[in-house]
Motif scaffolding. Structure first.
Motif, PDB file in Angstrom:
ATOM      1  N   ARG A 283       0.843  -1.189   0.000  1.00 15.78           N
ATOM      2  CA  ARG A 283       0.000   0.000   0.000  1.00 15.78           C
ATOM      3  C   ARG A 283       0.881   1.243   0.000  1.00 15.78           C
ATOM      4  N   LEU A 284       0.356   2.309  -0.585  1.00 13.73           N
ATOM      5  CA  LEU A 284       1.094   3.561  -0.668  1.00 13.73           C
ATOM      6  C   LEU A 284       1.459   4.071   0.723  1.00 13.73           C
ATOM      7  N   GLU A 285       0.556   3.910   1.695  1.00 12.72           N
ATOM      8  CA  GLU A 285       0.830   4.394   3.043  1.00 12.72           C
ATOM      9  C   GLU A 285       2.067   3.726   3.644  1.00 12.72           C
ATOM     10  N   ARG A 286       2.236   2.429   3.382  1.00 10.43           N
ATOM     11  CA  ARG A 286       3.399   1.728   3.909  1.00 10.43           C
ATOM     12  C   ARG A 286       4.678   2.201   3.236  1.00 10.43           C
ATOM     13  N   LEU A 287       4.602   2.449   1.931  1.00 15.05           N
ATOM     14  CA  LEU A 287       5.768   2.950   1.211  1.00 15.05           C
ATOM     15  C   LEU A 287       6.129   4.347   1.698  1.00 15.05           C
ATOM     16  N   GLU A 288       5.126   5.207   1.901  1.00 11.43           N
ATOM     17  CA  GLU A 288       5.384   6.558   2.404  1.00 11.43           C
ATOM     18  C   GLU A 288       6.025   6.520   3.780  1.00 11.43           C
ATOM     19  N   SER A 289       5.543   5.629   4.630  1.00 12.38           N
ATOM     20  CA  SER A 289       6.122   5.518   5.973  1.00 12.38           C
ATOM     21  C   SER A 289       7.589   5.116   5.905  1.00 12.38           C
ATOM     22  N   LEU A 290       7.896   4.147   5.059  1.00 11.94           N
ATOM     23  CA  LEU A 290       9.282   3.691   4.922  1.00 11.94           C
ATOM     24  C   LEU A 290      10.179   4.811   4.398  1.00 11.94           C
ATOM     25  N   VAL A 291       9.765   5.442   3.316  1.00 13.57           N
ATOM     26  CA  VAL A 291      10.639   6.405   2.641  1.00 13.57           C
ATOM     27  C   VAL A 291      10.698   7.741   3.360  1.00 13.57           C
ATOM     28  N   LEU A 292       9.549   8.297   3.705  1.00 23.60           N
ATOM     29  CA  LEU A 292       9.500   9.653   4.234  1.00 23.60           C
ATOM     30  C   LEU A 292       9.821   9.727   5.722  1.00 23.60           C
ATOM     31  N   GLU A 293       9.445   8.696   6.467  1.00 24.64           N
ATOM     32  CA  GLU A 293       9.633   8.742   7.915  1.00 24.64           C
ATOM     33  C   GLU A 293      10.892   8.024   8.393  1.00 24.64           C
ATOM     34  N   ALA A 294      11.422   7.131   7.554  1.00 24.74           N
ATOM     35  CA  ALA A 294      12.576   6.350   8.015  1.00 24.74           C
ATOM     36  C   ALA A 294      13.789   6.490   7.098  1.00 24.74           C
ATOM     37  N   LEU A 295      13.649   6.157   5.832  1.00 25.87           N
ATOM     38  CA  LEU A 295      14.820   6.072   4.960  1.00 25.87           C
ATOM     39  C   LEU A 295      15.446   7.438   4.684  1.00 25.87           C
ATOM     40  N   LEU A 296      14.668   8.408   4.222  1.00 28.56           N
ATOM     41  CA  LEU A 296      15.251   9.705   3.897  1.00 28.56           C
ATOM     42  C   LEU A 296      15.871  10.396   5.115  1.00 28.56           C
ATOM     43  N   PRO A 297      15.194  10.410   6.279  1.00 26.51           N
ATOM     44  CA  PRO A 297      15.855  10.999   7.459  1.00 26.51           C
ATOM     45  C   PRO A 297      17.176  10.304   7.811  1.00 26.51           C
ATOM     46  N   ALA A 298      17.216   8.970   7.682  1.00 25.30           N
ATOM     47  CA  ALA A 298      18.460   8.250   7.984  1.00 25.30           C
ATOM     48  C   ALA A 298      19.556   8.602   6.990  1.00 25.30           C
ATOM     49  N   LEU A 299      19.207   8.720   5.713  1.00 21.41           N
ATOM     50  CA  LEU A 299      20.201   9.082   4.712  1.00 21.41           C
ATOM     51  C   LEU A 299      20.763  10.483   4.960  1.00 21.41           C
ATOM     52  N   ARG A 300      19.895  11.405   5.342  1.00 23.30           N
ATOM     53  CA  ARG A 300      20.355  12.775   5.595  1.00 23.30           C
ATOM     54  C   ARG A 300      21.304  12.826   6.793  1.00 23.30           C
ATOM     55  N   ARG A 301      21.058  11.958   7.783  1.00 22.78           N
ATOM     56  CA  ARG A 301      21.910  11.941   8.978  1.00 22.78           C
ATOM     57  C   ARG A 301      23.079  10.969   8.850  1.00 22.78           C
ATOM     58  N   ARG A 302      23.135  10.265   7.724  1.00 20.10           N
ATOM     59  CA  ARG A 302      24.153   9.229   7.491  1.00 20.10           C
ATOM     60  C   ARG A 302      24.137   8.176   8.602  1.00 20.10           C
ATOM     61  N   GLU A 303      22.929   7.775   8.964  1.00 18.33           N
ATOM     62  CA  GLU A 303      22.744   6.747   9.977  1.00 18.33           C
ATOM     63  C   GLU A 303      22.303   5.446   9.316  1.00 18.33           C
ATOM     64  N   PRO A 304      22.773   4.312   9.833  1.00 17.07           N
ATOM     65  CA  PRO A 304      22.332   3.043   9.251  1.00 17.07           C
ATOM     66  C   PRO A 304      20.865   2.768   9.610  1.00 17.07           C
ATOM     67  N   ILE A 305      20.203   2.033   8.750  1.00 13.20           N
ATOM     68  CA  ILE A 305      18.800   1.695   8.981  1.00 13.20           C
ATOM     69  C   ILE A 305      18.484   0.389   8.272  1.00 13.20           C
ATOM     70  N   ARG A 306      17.587  -0.371   8.861  1.00 15.65           N
ATOM     71  CA  ARG A 306      17.108  -1.617   8.253  1.00 15.65           C
ATOM     72  C   ARG A 306      15.604  -1.701   8.464  1.00 15.65           C
ATOM     73  N   ARG A 307      14.882  -1.851   7.379  1.00 11.70           N
ATOM     74  CA  ARG A 307      13.435  -1.988   7.455  1.00 11.70           C
ATOM     75  C   ARG A 307      12.989  -3.067   6.470  1.00 11.70           C
ATOM     76  N   THR A 308      11.864  -3.693   6.760  1.00  7.48           N
ATOM     77  CA  THR A 308      11.305  -4.704   5.864  1.00  7.48           C
ATOM     78  C   THR A 308       9.946  -4.234   5.364  1.00  7.48           C
ATOM     79  N   LEU A 309       9.748  -4.332   4.047  1.00  8.91           N
ATOM     80  CA  LEU A 309       8.468  -3.972   3.445  1.00  8.91           C
ATOM     81  C   LEU A 309       8.171  -4.935   2.310  1.00  8.91           C
TER      82      LEU A 309
END
Length: 336
Positions: A283-309
């Motif tokens: 679902r789009l909501e799950r993709l938005e949560s992954l990208v906007l709330e987790a992945l992009l913030p981690a990339l900007r902070r150069r922090e490692p992250i692992r998520r499953t979708l």
């Protein structure tokens, strides 16, 4: 014969006929829209073939399909009944029936050598589709509704020549020519979401939310969706990194490229990456949560992250590299 330029139904259908060197298959249920499709094709002298899908969900469905066959043969058009065999699901029946219908039509088109399948969908059907997707919270791709043409199967296209015409025009066209047609009771069955929304049209139109305006929204959303798709394809190609792993199901993206993009494009890049590595529907909501709330913030902070979708492990490291690969199977604890 009526000049096609003077008849909006013939004018809408004419350009579709004869354009496929492999022949044309008409999907005709017996309702006014598809009956108009069949009779208009005959009036234009096109050597098309006709198929009716019998879903087997009502006692009258078989006789109705046979009635379409008699009408087709009276017009000199070959006809086939395609039966949806096997058990039917207890939930999601209309979605399952739709998937079965297109699968049967694609298989029959392949069998008879047709390269184009035409349906009788109208502007009203488009408006209902947009309304349903709006209520589901869809983005531009969903609000674009049904496309006038889309791939149905390899080498076979699905076309909707009447998508810009109101249903009332096709009903009047049939009635003016004495063309008999059937009414599917499922269209008014409150068990189905589309029928429940259809019952609200009078109220919606009083507020200005007419089928014509919803169809116009679909056109605008389709225009924007096409532009976003092209931009995302370019961005995805720029972000894709050479693969280091021997695992063909894995891929890597350059996070520095992703964070410089508009969020709408990043969402589509990740969606394309998930599709490429074999993700399950999401679902789009799950993709938005992954990208906007987790992945992009981690990339900007150069922090490692692992998520499953959707069965895919999405990870980013401190260097800003994003990797996607099928998630490992979950471990289940066993009793000692």
């Amino acid at each position: 014969m009526t000049d096609p330029l003077d008849d909006p139904v013939l004018h809408a259908l004419g350009p579709w006929l004869g354009r496929s060197g492999r022949g044309v298959l008409l999907a005709v249920s017996g309702g006014p829209d598809s009956s108009a499709l069949m009779h208009a094709a005959a009036a234009l002298g096109s050597a098309v073939q006709v198929a009716t899908v019998d879903h087997g969900l009502r006692p009258d469905s078989g006789p109705e399909a046979e009635g379409v066959g008699r009408a087709a043969r009276a017009l000199g058009l070959p006809h086939a009944v395609l039966a949806w065999a096997g058990p039917k699901p207890g939930t999601g029946l209309q979605d399952a029936a739709r998937a079965a219908r297109y699968a049967l039509l694609a298989a029959h088109a392949e069998a008879i050598g047709a390269g184009l399948v035409l349906t009788g969908h109208t502007r009203d059907d488009q408006a209902e589709t947009v309304l349903m997707r709006l209520s589901a919270g869809s983005g531009p791709a969903g609000l674009a509704g049904m496309r006038t043409e889309r791939p149905l199967a390899p080498g076979i296209a699905l076309g909707r020549p009447f998508l810009a015409l109101p249903k009332a025009m096709l009903v009047a066209w049939c009635e003016a020519r004495g063309i008999r047609h059937v009414h599917d009771p499922a269209n008014a069955d409150p068990r189905f979401a589309r029928a429940r929304l259809r019952a609200t049209w009078a109220t919606l139109e009083r507020e200005g939310l007419s089928p014509a305006r919803l169809a116009r929204l679909a056109e605008r959303a389709a225009r924007d969706d096409d532009a976003l798709r092209v931009a995302a394809e370019t961005a995805f190609a720029a972000a894709l990194l050479p693969e280091k792993s021997t695992d063909a199901a894995a891929l890597r993206l350059d996070g520095a490229v992703l964070v410089a993009l508009p969020e709408a494009i990043v969402l589509r890049c990740l969606d394309a990456a998930l599709t490429r590595v074999g993700a399950l529907p999401r679902r789009l909501e799950r993709l938005e949560s992954l990208v906007l709330e987790a992945l992009l913030p981690a990339l900007r902070r150069r922090e490692p992250i692992r998520r499953t979708l959707a069965g895919i492990l999405v990870a980013a490291d401190t260097a800003g590299t994003v990797s996607l690969a099928p998630a490992p199977p979950r471990r289940h604890k066993t009793a000692d």
